[in-house]
Write an enzyme that holds these catalytic residues in place. Sequence first.
Site, mmCIF file in Angstrom:
data_model
loop_
_atom_site.group_PDB
_atom_site.id
_atom_site.type_symbol
_atom_site.label_atom_id
_atom_site.label_comp_id
_atom_site.label_asym_id
_atom_site.label_seq_id
_atom_site.Cartn_x
_atom_site.Cartn_y
_atom_site.Cartn_z
ATOM 1 N N GLU A 81 8.155 14.401 146.648
ATOM 2 C CA GLU A 81 8.981 15.757 145.744
ATOM 3 C C GLU A 81 9.552 15.703 144.486
ATOM 4 O O GLU A 81 9.836 16.405 144.207
ATOM 5 C CB GLU A 81 10.384 15.697 147.304
ATOM 6 C CG GLU A 81 10.079 16.332 148.571
ATOM 7 C CD GLU A 81 11.112 16.487 149.535
ATOM 8 O OE1 GLU A 81 12.263 16.069 149.148
ATOM 9 O OE2 GLU A 81 10.788 16.940 150.214
ATOM 10 N N GLU A 112 3.103 -3.655 159.132
ATOM 11 C CA GLU A 112 3.713 -4.423 158.225
ATOM 12 C C GLU A 112 4.294 -6.304 158.218
ATOM 13 O O GLU A 112 5.313 -6.520 157.229
ATOM 14 C CB GLU A 112 5.479 -4.298 158.935
ATOM 15 C CG GLU A 112 5.657 -4.447 160.575
ATOM 16 C CD GLU A 112 7.055 -3.742 161.319
ATOM 17 O OE1 GLU A 112 8.359 -4.868 161.553
ATOM 18 O OE2 GLU A 112 7.212 -2.394 161.439
#
Length: 270
Positions: A81, A112
Amino acid sequence: MDYKKITETPSNHDNLELMDTATILQKMNEEDKKIADAVEKTIPQVTKLVDALTERFNKGGRLFYIGAGTSGRLGILDASEIPPTFGMPHERVVGLIAGGDTAIRKAVENAEDATKQAWLDLKAHDINTNDVVVGIAASGSTPYVIGGLEDAKKNGILTAAITNNPGAPIARIADIPIEINVGPEFLTGSTRMKSGTSQKLVLNMISTALMIKIGRVKGNKMVNMQLSNDKLVNRGTRYIMEGLNIEYDAAEALLKKHGSVKLAIDAGRV
């Protein structure tokens, strides 16, 4: 490690399946009300991070977020953004997630747990000592994040951590630990809830404050936003109207001529 995993402690609420819908939502909201107070306690550490980022950004540095699962996706959301909101190149704030772009939409099994992968991902961006790495993990014990922070520190790069377990491994590793204790989740262990919300609030604070400090905001306006659709062109035109005290048509003409709110306002004041 000797620390309490608050994110795994039992919920304050039980027998959820026996509750009616309104009660479920009310109890969730009761828990959510605790988040802002927990975030407030982290402001001194967030301040240190923003000031350090500002210094490095003014030298051409960048901000990297690293995380897995929800935490990784939130970092990518915040990074994505920055260009439309502040007109910054996309490579200045970068979100990296364990498992790569596939993991943005679908879980990638065991990604992960790859301790060395985060550093490989960072090196692919030619990371250097002007940059900052922020590891995000509600548990604070994600191997991908731990390994990335450790390797970044070994290479002289400033590190920060956002976690919901005070004293967690990533908080111990990072130069600037941001520890948000929101308490147990409404649904035991579901860190996409309060923990994720608290991380989003802190990420908003970090990136927005940074963009203000480096001059990407004027007054309270997004004067460097990308004018990528009619809604944003209209918003930019209104910003110019307010900034120069002129009519809509004149403001729109300035915007179309100069291509940005900031340039239009600067030109109109000459």
